[in-house]
Design a protein around this motif. Structure first.
Motif, PDB file in Angstrom:
ATOM      1  N   GLY A   1      37.881  -7.881  37.388  1.00 27.70           N
ATOM      2  CA  GLY A   1      38.600  -6.671  37.028  1.00 27.70           C
ATOM      3  C   GLY A   1      39.216  -5.962  38.199  1.00 27.70           C
ATOM      4  O   GLY A   1      39.999  -5.029  38.037  1.00 27.70           O
ATOM      5  N   ARG A   2      38.873  -6.371  39.425  1.00 25.48           N
ATOM      6  CA  ARG A   2      39.438  -5.719  40.608  1.00 25.48           C
ATOM      7  C   ARG A   2      40.605  -6.537  41.173  1.00 25.48           C
ATOM      8  O   ARG A   2      40.724  -6.810  42.282  1.00 25.48           O
ATOM      9  CB  ARG A   2      38.353  -5.507  41.667  1.00 25.48           C
ATOM     10  N   ASP A  45      41.430  -8.980  30.448  1.00 25.61           N
ATOM     11  CA  ASP A  45      41.664  -9.977  31.496  1.00 25.61           C
ATOM     12  C   ASP A  45      42.854 -10.869  31.149  1.00 25.61           C
ATOM     13  O   ASP A  45      43.663 -11.222  32.016  1.00 25.61           O
ATOM     14  CB  ASP A  45      40.413 -10.849  31.685  1.00 25.61           C
ATOM     15  N   ARG A  46      42.983 -11.227  29.877  1.00 28.65           N
ATOM     16  CA  ARG A  46      44.041 -12.144  29.463  1.00 28.65           C
ATOM     17  C   ARG A  46      45.410 -11.457  29.468  1.00 28.65           C
ATOM     18  O   ARG A  46      46.406 -12.052  29.899  1.00 28.65           O
ATOM     19  CB  ARG A  46      43.719 -12.677  28.068  1.00 28.65           C
ATOM     20  N   ARG A  81      34.558  -8.995  24.011  1.00 28.23           N
ATOM     21  CA  ARG A  81      35.889  -9.252  23.455  1.00 28.23           C
ATOM     22  C   ARG A  81      36.939  -8.317  24.059  1.00 28.23           C
ATOM     23  O   ARG A  81      38.078  -8.733  24.307  1.00 28.23           O
ATOM     24  CB  ARG A  81      35.871  -9.104  21.934  1.00 28.23           C
ATOM     25  N   VAL A  82      36.555  -7.065  24.310  1.00 24.15           N
ATOM     26  CA  VAL A  82      37.494  -6.131  24.948  1.00 24.15           C
ATOM     27  C   VAL A  82      37.847  -6.633  26.342  1.00 24.15           C
ATOM     28  O   VAL A  82      39.035  -6.682  26.719  1.00 24.15           O
ATOM     29  CB  VAL A  82      36.895  -4.716  25.022  1.00 24.15           C
ATOM     30  N   GLY A  99      40.656   1.113  31.625  1.00 18.69           N
ATOM     31  CA  GLY A  99      40.477   0.978  33.065  1.00 18.69           C
ATOM     32  C   GLY A  99      39.018   0.774  33.466  1.00 18.69           C
ATOM     33  O   GLY A  99      38.710  -0.036  34.343  1.00 18.69           O
ATOM     34  N   LEU A 100      38.113   1.499  32.821  1.00 16.44           N
ATOM     35  CA  LEU A 100      36.691   1.349  33.133  1.00 16.44           C
ATOM     36  C   LEU A 100      36.193  -0.046  32.782  1.00 16.44           C
ATOM     37  O   LEU A 100      35.445  -0.668  33.557  1.00 16.44           O
ATOM     38  CB  LEU A 100      35.875   2.401  32.391  1.00 16.44           C
ATOM     39  N   LEU A 101      36.595  -0.561  31.622  1.00 19.46           N
ATOM     40  CA  LEU A 101      36.117  -1.879  31.215  1.00 19.46           C
ATOM     41  C   LEU A 101      36.796  -2.997  32.000  1.00 19.46           C
ATOM     42  O   LEU A 101      36.261  -4.101  32.078  1.00 19.46           O
ATOM     43  CB  LEU A 101      36.313  -2.076  29.717  1.00 19.46           C
TER      44      LEU A 101
END
Length: 490
Positions: free
Chosen positions: A489-490, A324-325, A318-319, A446-448
């Motif tokens: 994420g990148r 992303d959204r 969910r995080v 940032g990590l997630l």
């Protein structure tokens, strides 16, 4: 006649002053508590590795404000949101002192920030708050430094290519941010001095949480006879040697702009300082406090956050969906994004509530003080049990469970809870709170964005260990995780 009247008036004033001075003080009224045994007091009722849990159990019998005897020391314990907040916020300076804890008296001698009291503490704290604000804490300059460190941490994790990495590696980034603010420079992760300093801090934190040090604080004469304090003092001297070398490497203080906390301390020491608040010994003591607190707490919290994401993959899903959204690929998080990321924000708050990183730090009454209807004499040690607030059944729906819903309303909006007190409250509230909040949000988000955090091969989420390791704080046990790159994420 006038002189006679003046003389009589002066005599009357003197007699009134003497009468007031000799007036008996009100007798202390102590809270209830278990009957103490000779020598050990109530220590037989407290589990060594879970003292705060034992104290919370005693509160169910004696109430939210009760007296406990720790060896020969009569101590008042505060439990639950109402009692703790009333004491921390409602007593002002009367509960802002620290009791003389034997090991910290040996280490700091009443100097520094965190275990000092009175004018020395107030001057050191006010100076630290002003300096951190001037260095950009809570504003864009420090946020930029955190994001730069995030990229360095991601580069380090990339080298593992999704293979297991030690959980403690995540602590390198917040530690480097602390060093940047303290000394005006960051370290390469492979720098021997950086690794040596982190290792020494780790050793000190572990030693401070050992039963031997607890015994020393309760019975300092016996502890000194058994030399229980020697190992931690040796490590502290090694830390001090590194700090002195880093301080000596800074350019001489001048009248120009300040680039670090150490520079600000040394510059302040160039002026009039009759009380020695900015002497070399106190400068080293203040830097030592900031190093130990600034590295351990945020580093351990970030490790816990990663560990709990591996343990709760549904929460991590969910995080990452929200990141992303809202942010999209390639857009770094900023502090102002917290409002647009309510679930991510709720998860990070729940991590801090659930782990109860620092269950309690003692206070001391600076004068006769009323707490919960009781009258405590000056010098009474008081334990405001923060863990009892973060686990208060009257404040949290499922206090013993990891549940981000504690910080969300029915529509999924973030809700700030009054009982969220991991940084304490009142005059002794953590002076690094704003920095810690910024670091944790930016590094966690940032990590997630970039990685999927999961257990090593052959181990399921339930196999990740979440029983805190013995140390001064409730730090996570040493283990490994995998950081699998997320192309989106990148």
């Amino acid at each position: 006649m006038a002189l006679l009247l003046l003389g009589l008036l002066g005599l009357w004033v003197l007699l009134r002053t003497l009468t007031r001075a000799r007036a008996p003080r009100p007798a202390p009224r102590w809270p209830p508590g278990p009957r103490p045994l000779p020598l050990i007091g109530n220590l037989h009722l407290l589990r060594v590795s879970q003292q705060e849990r034992s104290l919370m159990e005693l509160a169910e019998q004696y109430g939210p404000v009760f007296t406990v005897h720790l060896g020969g020391q009569k101590t008042v314990v505060l439990t639950g949101y109402k009692a703790v907040r009333e004491a921390l916020v409602g007593t002002g300076q009367r509960l802002a002192d620290r009791p003389p804890i034997p090991i910290f008296q040996l280490i700091q001698g009443g100097r520094g920030i965190f275990f000092s009291s009175g004018p020395r503490w107030r001057a050191a704290r006010q100076h630290a708050v002003r300096t951190l604000h001037g260095l950009g804490v809570g504003r864009a300059p420090v946020a930029d430094k955190v994001l730069q460190e995030l990229r360095c941490l991601e580069g380090q994790l990339d080298q593992y290519g999704g293979r297991p990495f030690p959980l403690a590696l995540l602590g390198w980034a917040p530690s480097n941010i602390t060093f940047t603010l303290l000394f005006g420079r960051r370290f390469d992760y492979q720098d021997p001095l950086f690794q040596s300093l982190l290792g020494l801090i780790d050793d000190v934190m572990v030693l401070l949480g050992t039963p031997g040090l607890q015994l020393f604080n309760l019975y300092p004469r016996l502890g000194a006879l058994l030399r229980l304090h020697r190992p931690v003092l040796r490590k502290i001297e090694e830390v001090r040697a590194v700090l002195r070398a880093l301080l000596a490497a800074r350019p001489p203080p001048g009248g120009g702009p300040v680039h670090s906390y150490a520079d600000a301390l040394r510059q302040q020491g160039q002026g009039r300082d009759p009380d020695g608040l900015f002497s070399e010994a106190n400068v080293v003591a203040c830097v030592l406090d900031m190093v130990m607190a600034g590295t351990e707490t945020t580093s351990a919290t970030l490790q816990w956050a990663a560990l709990l994401m591996g343990r709760h993959p549904g929460v991590q899903d969910r995080v990452q969906e929200e990141l992303d959204r809202v942010l999209g690929p390639g857009q770094l998080p900023r502090p102002e994004d917290q409002r647009a990321l309510p679930y991510t924000n709720a998860v990070l708050h729940e991590v801090q509530r659930f782990i109860t990183l620092l269950p309690h730090v003692p206070r001391c009454t600076a004068g006769s003080t009323r707490l919960g209807g009781y009258l405590l004499p000056e010098g009474t040690p008081v334990l405001p049990l923060l863990s009892s607030v973060l686990l208060d059944k009257t404040q949290w729906e499922t206090p013993g469970q990891f549940n981000p819903g504690h910080f969300l309303d029915a529509d999924g909006h973030f809700v700030q809870r009054e009982a969220f007190l991991p940084f304490s409250a009142g005059r002794r509230v953590c002076l690094g709170e704003r920095l810690a909040r910024t670091e944790l949000f930016l590094l966690f988000a940032g990590l997630l964005q970039s990685f999927r955090l999961q257990p090593p091969p052959g181990l399921g989420p339930a196999g990740l260990r979440t029983v805190p390791a013995p140390a001064f704080t409730m730090r996570p046990p040493a283990q490994v995780l995998c950081a699998v790159p997320r192309p989106r994420g990148r």
